[in-house]
Design a protein around this motif. Sequence first.
Motif, mmCIF file in Angstrom:
data_model
loop_
_atom_site.group_PDB
_atom_site.id
_atom_site.type_symbol
_atom_site.label_atom_id
_atom_site.label_comp_id
_atom_site.label_asym_id
_atom_site.label_seq_id
_atom_site.Cartn_x
_atom_site.Cartn_y
_atom_site.Cartn_z
ATOM 1 N N LYS B 170 0.841 -1.198 0.000
ATOM 2 C CA LYS B 170 0.000 0.000 0.000
ATOM 3 C C LYS B 170 0.880 1.253 0.000
ATOM 4 O O LYS B 170 0.639 2.191 -0.765
ATOM 5 N N VAL B 171 1.911 1.267 0.845
ATOM 6 C CA VAL B 171 2.785 2.446 0.908
ATOM 7 C C VAL B 171 3.475 2.665 -0.439
ATOM 8 O O VAL B 171 3.642 3.785 -0.899
ATOM 9 N N MET B 172 3.863 1.553 -1.077
ATOM 10 C CA MET B 172 4.483 1.667 -2.391
ATOM 11 C C MET B 172 3.528 2.369 -3.368
ATOM 12 O O MET B 172 3.921 3.284 -4.098
ATOM 13 N N THR B 175 3.338 5.934 -2.600
ATOM 14 C CA THR B 175 4.553 6.653 -3.013
ATOM 15 C C THR B 175 4.441 7.089 -4.464
ATOM 16 O O THR B 175 4.920 8.148 -4.843
#
Lengths: 453, 453
Positions: B170-172, B175
């Motif tokens: 999710k963070v990827m 980003t």
Amino acid sequence: MQRKFMLSDQDIPEKWYNIIADMPNKPLPPLHPGTLEPIGPEALAPLFPMELIKQEVSTEKWIEIPDEVRHLYSLWRPTPLYRAYNFERMLDTPAKIYYKYEGTSPSGSHKPNTAVPQAYYNKQEGIKKITTETGAGQWGSALSFACNHFGIECEVFMVKLSYEHKPYRKVMMNTWGATVHASPSTTTEIGKKILAEDPHTTGSLGIAISEAVERAATNDDTKYALGSVLNHVKLHQTVIGLEAIRQMEMAGDMPDVVIAPFGGGSNFSGLALPFLRLNFDEGRNIRCIASEPSSCPKLTRGQFRYDFGDTGGMTPLLPMYTLGHDFVPAPIHAGGLRYHGAGVIVSQLLRDKLIEARAHDNVEVFEAGVQFARAEGIIPAPEATHGIATVIAEAERCKREGRSEVILFNLCGHGNFDMKAYQDYFDGKIVRHEVTEAEIKASLARLQTPTIP
Amino acid sequence: MQRKFMLSDQDIPEKWYNIIADMPNKPLPPLHPGTLEPIGPEALAPLFPMELIKQEVSTEKWIEIPDEVRHLYSLWRPTPLYRAYNFERMLDTPAKIYYKYEGTSPSGSHKPNTAVPQAYYNKQEGIKKITTETGAGQWGSALSFACNHFGIECEVFMVKLSYEHKPYRKVMMNTWGATVHASPSTTTEIGKKILAEDPHTTGSLGIAISEAVERAATNDDTKYALGSVLNHVKLHQTVIGLEAIRQMEMAGDMPDVVIAPFGGGSNFSGLALPFLRLNFDEGRNIRCIASEPSSCPKLTRGQFRYDFGDTGGMTPLLPMYTLGHDFVPAPIHAGGLRYHGAGVIVSQLLRDKLIEARAHDNVEVFEAGVQFARAEGIIPAPEATHGIATVIAEAERCKREGRSEVILFNLCGHGNFDMKAYQDYFDGKIVRHEVTEAEIKASLARLQTPTIP
């Protein structure tokens, strides 16, 4: 519009470049902490195999890479060199920006470049087990990978802060068969001592080194491996720059500026030292800039003097830029850069003004990292973002000056294991960590080690 | 002992291969779920840009890859092809094992091969936003990366099980600027309906597709993108196999067996279809094997009939091997393989016995993955381990039969974001998930869609 410059297995360098042969001022000798006398190679024998000790003190310009090492290198080397067209456009700079990408290795950074030969030479000498420290987990992963290949047991002391930030690094090491402790741990005397003094310490590379060294020093069939700082580590990393020179030639360019993040010096040296050789041998004038965190600014604000390589004071005294061996840097995510000192070769080069250094704030580097990810796709490791911050500064200078300089930097690893850091950045939890002049003075004042005039 | 066979930017294929031109039996047409009449391309217009719809129904053998797509491909393509010397030695097999490694892309799998052209064609047609589903997070990451490049907004519905297992995916995506929901979510009608029926559902690809389709169908400036199953997706992925053929020629070998994991068919098709062309055009006899999880065995135990592509029944009816569109597979870590049906092209090829399929148990695949990581360094994604399990079975057959066959498989992605899965494996938490005959029968019995004689 060629973007990527590739070499093949056959192009993996056959020799490492040893800059000591070319340095105008050779590094000062390491000293015995008790007698303060220069120590010889034999003092390192309890910790390292003889072949690595020979490399540590060698003055030969070129050192042959064993075939077995080159063959294992071929799992990921030669690494690609990229022209960063998208990033140039985003920065609206006349500079041409290139990057060498070391994140294609199995563990995702440049660290296997030295882990592989270190494991190889230990194996040659019949060593059964290797201990080490790891900051961000990149070095520990690399050594786990290399030890697994050569059938050597591997025990890793991982800085507690990173152990908690990056649990998946631990699983990666386990997958390659290694044992991992949060450092400081209760499995060593120095670890117990530090925990007794400060049970809530986040740890540091210096502490983790002390633990790993203690374990190796007190066990006969066990050696120690260091992922940065030492001469032989920098030597092994020169494959990066040696490849990059050929790739820049393929691109028809040669850098005016070479940039790399700086922790102990391994990835900076890997890229920069072969370009410094061009300055020495061909009279070029390539600027090499090391990028460090402003929370751990040994190159830009440290003192050049003798100091221990570890927090516990177990190593020989090394001539280095240092903040003091018990300096504990702020808990930034770039764990690989949280080290109090700079390796001997790089320290001497900086003292001789043959290289430069820049420090960047914690928030600035994440801004740079996200910018880069959105331009070039690859999400950089927090360590690597420091180099990118310097690239941005240089690209902006080129714009101000209207110069189309060529900038090359070392994208030393991907950030796949650093997503918590990026999450913290998006959540506004990344804060500035400036070190005050008083803190640095106090840390250096605690040193009882010899100064250098 | 060359290990790695590399191509350069200039070698990126200029055309995708469309197997439909060569198939002896063309795929049956999709049907309108209400009228059961064949639908034409215009029915897809609310969801996809025209250029992709044209590709979906094209019978041209070769379709040109736009320069802008090839240039963005060059961020990671051509990908390396490896000879797996270490793995061969570990398996003690006379077989020669090669793998094509798609994990070098920014998002770490083969998925950007189609994400990039899909985003490109949407951009060409002025689309502002794309919605999609993602299982393991690989497709969502890839589309986020591609949309970011072309300046298109991206909204991702991520199967809840993966959302919880893989927070770093999710963070990827964040980003690269994307919005991510756990699916089923409360932001769509179908999501709300499914949550009302079963608030604790772990979700499935089928459900996530329904949500993403609903969002696109109800917003004018929004289109939908699918990461597998459809013909144009398989078409784009053929760059994998087209490169691999050239690289196998460099290695002086040609595969007897081509193996790839199977979810909806995109990575299998990417590698296998260009080799099937060699069977068609050159009379070769290359076996192509799709590897699926035994917990979601549509190819080996499903029925060939018309079914919906999504759980909510919003898509046209497609002729496919299916377990039934409301089949919810066991919560295995290989989220990308938890899909009830197989793409149309692959289904027809299997029905015509032009390809084969194997199913592997959940525990067996992790054993295979750890073996591979310890041999070759790269830690494979859980999806990829399924292909490796088939490789091991074929290598063992070669050993029994004393045959030195050439095996090529698609290592479709790395496991850097799947370390929780490996942790679970080391902790003994990975369990077998066999589907009973009764479960499959019951799921198929619920279907009211047309059968195929």
